[in-house]
Design a protein around this motif. Structure first.
Motif, PDB file in Angstrom:
ATOM      1  N   GLN A 137      11.177  -0.738  -2.807  1.00  0.00           N
ATOM      2  CA  GLN A 137       9.885  -1.338  -1.913  1.00  0.00           C
ATOM      3  C   GLN A 137       8.786  -1.108  -3.445  1.00  0.00           C
ATOM      4  O   GLN A 137       7.946  -2.073  -2.991  1.00  0.00           O
ATOM      5  CB  GLN A 137       9.361  -0.331  -0.856  1.00  0.00           C
ATOM      6  N   TYR A 138       8.961   0.189  -3.786  1.00  0.00           N
ATOM      7  CA  TYR A 138       8.189  -0.613  -5.057  1.00  0.00           C
ATOM      8  C   TYR A 138       8.566  -1.316  -6.025  1.00  0.00           C
ATOM      9  O   TYR A 138       7.983  -2.064  -6.687  1.00  0.00           O
ATOM     10  CB  TYR A 138       8.048   1.778  -5.833  1.00  0.00           C
ATOM     11  N   ARG A 139       9.579  -1.529  -6.053  1.00  0.00           N
ATOM     12  CA  ARG A 139       9.934  -2.751  -6.984  1.00  0.00           C
ATOM     13  C   ARG A 139       9.181  -4.299  -6.342  1.00  0.00           C
ATOM     14  O   ARG A 139       8.652  -5.181  -7.212  1.00  0.00           O
ATOM     15  CB  ARG A 139      11.516  -3.073  -7.479  1.00  0.00           C
ATOM     16  N   LEU A 140       9.048  -4.330  -5.202  1.00  0.00           N
ATOM     17  CA  LEU A 140       8.493  -5.795  -4.969  1.00  0.00           C
ATOM     18  C   LEU A 140       7.196  -5.722  -5.066  1.00  0.00           C
ATOM     19  O   LEU A 140       7.113  -6.641  -4.745  1.00  0.00           O
ATOM     20  CB  LEU A 140       9.472  -5.535  -3.021  1.00  0.00           C
ATOM     21  N   TRP A 141       6.518  -4.843  -5.101  1.00  0.00           N
ATOM     22  CA  TRP A 141       5.246  -4.755  -4.796  1.00  0.00           C
ATOM     23  C   TRP A 141       4.864  -4.746  -6.305  1.00  0.00           C
ATOM     24  O   TRP A 141       4.099  -5.416  -6.549  1.00  0.00           O
ATOM     25  CB  TRP A 141       4.816  -3.194  -4.246  1.00  0.00           C
ATOM     26  N   LYS A 142       5.583  -4.455  -6.850  1.00  0.00           N
ATOM     27  CA  LYS A 142       4.799  -4.748  -8.700  1.00  0.00           C
ATOM     28  C   LYS A 142       5.655  -6.472  -8.582  1.00  0.00           C
ATOM     29  O   LYS A 142       4.955  -7.295  -9.495  1.00  0.00           O
ATOM     30  CB  LYS A 142       6.034  -3.826  -9.158  1.00  0.00           C
ATOM     31  N   SER A 143       6.203  -7.052  -7.678  1.00  0.00           N
ATOM     32  CA  SER A 143       6.823  -8.005  -8.561  1.00  0.00           C
ATOM     33  C   SER A 143       6.286  -8.785  -7.026  1.00  0.00           C
ATOM     34  O   SER A 143       6.524 -10.728  -7.692  1.00  0.00           O
ATOM     35  CB  SER A 143       8.286  -8.535  -7.866  1.00  0.00           C
ATOM     36  N   ILE A 144       5.038  -8.757  -6.624  1.00  0.00           N
ATOM     37  CA  ILE A 144       3.791  -9.755  -5.621  1.00  0.00           C
ATOM     38  C   ILE A 144       3.260  -9.815  -6.968  1.00  0.00           C
ATOM     39  O   ILE A 144       2.433  -8.791  -8.004  1.00  0.00           O
ATOM     40  CB  ILE A 144       3.274  -8.805  -5.211  1.00  0.00           C
ATOM     41  N   SER A 145       1.906 -11.055  -7.023  1.00  0.00           N
ATOM     42  CA  SER A 145       1.254 -11.208  -7.850  1.00  0.00           C
ATOM     43  C   SER A 145       0.204 -10.380  -7.524  1.00  0.00           C
ATOM     44  O   SER A 145      -0.034 -10.368  -6.584  1.00  0.00           O
ATOM     45  CB  SER A 145       1.056 -12.894  -7.710  1.00  0.00           C
ATOM     46  N   PRO A 146      -0.737 -10.520  -8.433  1.00  0.00           N
ATOM     47  CA  PRO A 146      -2.516  -9.537  -8.148  1.00  0.00           C
ATOM     48  C   PRO A 146      -3.304  -9.927  -6.962  1.00  0.00           C
ATOM     49  O   PRO A 146      -3.857  -9.515  -6.442  1.00  0.00           O
ATOM     50  CB  PRO A 146      -3.108  -9.577  -9.857  1.00  0.00           C
ATOM     51  N   LEU A 147      -2.816 -11.571  -7.314  1.00  0.00           N
ATOM     52  CA  LEU A 147      -4.475 -12.055  -6.208  1.00  0.00           C
ATOM     53  C   LEU A 147      -3.717 -12.040  -4.712  1.00  0.00           C
ATOM     54  O   LEU A 147      -3.857 -11.747  -3.410  1.00  0.00           O
ATOM     55  CB  LEU A 147      -3.868 -13.617  -6.437  1.00  0.00           C
ATOM     56  N   GLU A 148      -2.167 -11.790  -4.691  1.00  0.00           N
ATOM     57  CA  GLU A 148      -1.559 -11.820  -3.317  1.00  0.00           C
ATOM     58  C   GLU A 148      -1.683 -10.229  -3.034  1.00  0.00           C
ATOM     59  O   GLU A 148      -2.283  -9.968  -1.715  1.00  0.00           O
ATOM     60  CB  GLU A 148      -0.366 -11.916  -3.065  1.00  0.00           C
ATOM     61  N   GLN A 149      -1.911  -9.411  -4.523  1.00  0.00           N
ATOM     62  CA  GLN A 149      -1.613  -7.681  -3.505  1.00  0.00           C
ATOM     63  C   GLN A 149      -3.625  -7.069  -3.221  1.00  0.00           C
ATOM     64  O   GLN A 149      -3.131  -6.876  -2.088  1.00  0.00           O
ATOM     65  CB  GLN A 149      -1.897  -6.295  -4.657  1.00  0.00           C
ATOM     66  N   SER A 150      -3.998  -7.792  -3.826  1.00  0.00           N
ATOM     67  CA  SER A 150      -5.339  -7.576  -3.315  1.00  0.00           C
ATOM     68  C   SER A 150      -5.987  -8.362  -1.920  1.00  0.00           C
ATOM     69  O   SER A 150      -6.596  -7.607  -1.166  1.00  0.00           O
ATOM     70  CB  SER A 150      -6.621  -8.659  -4.321  1.00  0.00           C
ATOM     71  N   SER A 151      -4.959  -9.269  -1.522  1.00  0.00           N
ATOM     72  CA  SER A 151      -5.587 -10.154  -0.787  1.00  0.00           C
ATOM     73  C   SER A 151      -4.797  -8.464   1.004  1.00  0.00           C
ATOM     74  O   SER A 151      -4.866  -9.068   2.002  1.00  0.00           O
ATOM     75  CB  SER A 151      -5.195 -11.301  -0.229  1.00  0.00           C
ATOM     76  N   MET A 152      -3.359  -8.207   0.480  1.00  0.00           N
ATOM     77  CA  MET A 152      -3.260  -7.631   1.276  1.00  0.00           C
ATOM     78  C   MET A 152      -3.543  -5.883   1.549  1.00  0.00           C
ATOM     79  O   MET A 152      -3.503  -5.800   2.381  1.00  0.00           O
ATOM     80  CB  MET A 152      -1.225  -7.919   1.602  1.00  0.00           C
ATOM     81  N   ILE A 153      -4.059  -5.468   0.036  1.00  0.00           N
ATOM     82  CA  ILE A 153      -4.280  -4.158   0.010  1.00  0.00           C
ATOM     83  C   ILE A 153      -5.258  -3.185   1.449  1.00  0.00           C
ATOM     84  O   ILE A 153      -4.836  -2.534   1.476  1.00  0.00           O
ATOM     85  CB  ILE A 153      -5.252  -4.266  -1.223  1.00  0.00           C
ATOM     86  N   GLU A 154      -6.197  -4.165   1.700  1.00  0.00           N
ATOM     87  CA  GLU A 154      -7.188  -3.706   2.712  1.00  0.00           C
ATOM     88  C   GLU A 154      -6.202  -3.409   4.119  1.00  0.00           C
ATOM     89  O   GLU A 154      -6.088  -2.357   4.310  1.00  0.00           O
ATOM     90  CB  GLU A 154      -8.417  -4.830   3.334  1.00  0.00           C
ATOM     91  N   ASP A 155      -5.628  -4.089   3.783  1.00  0.00           N
ATOM     92  CA  ASP A 155      -4.422  -4.225   5.492  1.00  0.00           C
ATOM     93  C   ASP A 155      -3.877  -3.003   5.579  1.00  0.00           C
ATOM     94  O   ASP A 155      -3.091  -2.398   7.004  1.00  0.00           O
ATOM     95  CB  ASP A 155      -3.467  -5.248   6.159  1.00  0.00           C
ATOM     96  N   ILE A 156      -3.003  -3.033   4.290  1.00  0.00           N
ATOM     97  CA  ILE A 156      -2.137  -1.696   4.044  1.00  0.00           C
ATOM     98  C   ILE A 156      -2.992  -1.157   4.458  1.00  0.00           C
ATOM     99  O   ILE A 156      -2.033   0.403   4.819  1.00  0.00           O
ATOM    100  CB  ILE A 156      -1.516  -2.728   2.916  1.00  0.00           C
ATOM    101  N   LEU A 157      -4.582   0.049   3.900  1.00  0.00           N
ATOM    102  CA  LEU A 157      -4.651   1.350   4.180  1.00  0.00           C
ATOM    103  C   LEU A 157      -4.925   1.100   4.871  1.00  0.00           C
ATOM    104  O   LEU A 157      -4.740   2.776   6.144  1.00  0.00           O
ATOM    105  CB  LEU A 157      -5.634   0.375   2.835  1.00  0.00           C
ATOM    106  N   VAL A 158      -5.050   0.337   5.876  1.00  0.00           N
ATOM    107  CA  VAL A 158      -5.788   0.438   7.697  1.00  0.00           C
ATOM    108  C   VAL A 158      -3.548   0.928   8.657  1.00  0.00           C
ATOM    109  O   VAL A 158      -4.540   1.572   8.583  1.00  0.00           O
ATOM    110  CB  VAL A 158      -6.137  -0.799   8.388  1.00  0.00           C
ATOM    111  N   LEU A 159      -3.247   0.357   7.981  1.00  0.00           N
ATOM    112  CA  LEU A 159      -1.743   0.245   8.643  1.00  0.00           C
ATOM    113  C   LEU A 159      -1.057   1.398   8.186  1.00  0.00           C
ATOM    114  O   LEU A 159      -1.349   2.494   9.094  1.00  0.00           O
ATOM    115  CB  LEU A 159      -1.161  -0.429   8.151  1.00  0.00           C
ATOM    116  N   LYS A 160      -1.259   2.304   6.760  1.00  0.00           N
ATOM    117  CA  LYS A 160      -1.208   3.159   6.431  1.00  0.00           C
ATOM    118  C   LYS A 160      -1.448   4.697   7.394  1.00  0.00           C
ATOM    119  O   LYS A 160      -0.964   5.589   7.812  1.00  0.00           O
ATOM    120  CB  LYS A 160      -0.865   3.550   4.960  1.00  0.00           C
TER     121      LYS A 160
END
Length: 238
Positions: A137-160
């Motif tokens: 999953q870490y490899r998959l995360w690193k393969s995602i563009s920084p722009l897409e990562q930033s768009s998801m990060i808040e939702d990911i932290l909420v779900l965490k």
């Protein structure tokens, strides 16, 4: 013992696990048949006992069940035996009728590993060891563009925080992750509202990253140099 009362207890468990069943009342027993666990399962109640019969054919599942049953024997001192029928192994777990709480735990743990009645929406139930999965999953995360990562990060932290705040181990995170995926899968059934389905699908997609972030937060992800490069093997001095 009031068998009808115990039967209602079993019905609640099966409904919670989203399992279909056929209930048959016999003279001195009640049977819940057609459970989609393994190759097929049923629960039989009588005045003395509550029994779970699970048919397994796949070698990896038989091995996993054997490990699970040893844990049950240690924790609950249950009566268990196995016999062969038409090329399948039938595992029988039997408890006194009064041990309903123990039966609930056993049923839930077996169902989480061997249930077949899962929507096609679930395409990634996790069976890997925790660190193996987290590295993927870490490899998959690193393969995602920084722009897409930033768009998801808040939702990911909420779900965490929503789903994994109280988990403390890698195994606990994986178990909770699979349980959440199963819940999301059930929510998607018969969903006609496109916006609601889209939201469920998105949550299903990012929930893996929420699990990864919790594992990292707890210091559970053990990365090696070769984990950063697909197909790379480091040469070590002997």
């Amino acid at each position: 013992m009031d068998l009808d009362k115990v039967a209602r207890f079993v019905e609640v468990l099966l409904n919670q696990e989203k399992l279909s069943y056929k209930m048959v009342h016999n003279k001195n027993s009640i049977t819940f048949d057609g459970l989609s666990i393994g190759e097929g399962a049923m629960i039989v109640l009588n005045q003395q006992s509550i029994s779970l019969f699970v048919n397994l054919k796949r070698k990896n599942e038989i091995k996993a069940m054997a490990i699970l049953c040893k844990s049950f024997e240690r924790r609950f001192k249950l009566t268990r035996y196995t016999f062969s029928k038409n090329g399948t192994n039938v595992i029988v777990i039997k408890l006194p009728i009064t041990k309903r709480a123990d039966f609930k735990t056993i049923l839930f743990e077996i169902d989480s590993k061997f249930q077949r009645e899962i929507s096609p929406f679930i395409f990634n139930i996790i069976t890997d060891e925790p660190n193996t999965y987290f590295v993927k999953q870490y490899r998959l995360w690193k393969s995602i563009s920084p722009l897409e990562q930033s768009s998801m990060i808040e939702d990911i932290l909420v779900l965490k925080e929503r789903y994994f705040r109280t988990t403390k181990t890698g195994k606990g995170i994986i178990n909770k992750l699979n349980k959440v995926k199963k819940k999301l899968s059930f929510s998607s059934r018969g969903q006609n509202d496109k916006e609601s389905f889209k939201n469920i699908y998105y949550e299903f997609y990012v929930i893996d990253f929420a699990a990864l972030f919790r594992a990292i937060e707890l210091g559970l992800v053990k990365l090696r140099v070769e984990d950063f490069f697909s197909g790379y093997k480091i040469r070590r001095n002997k």
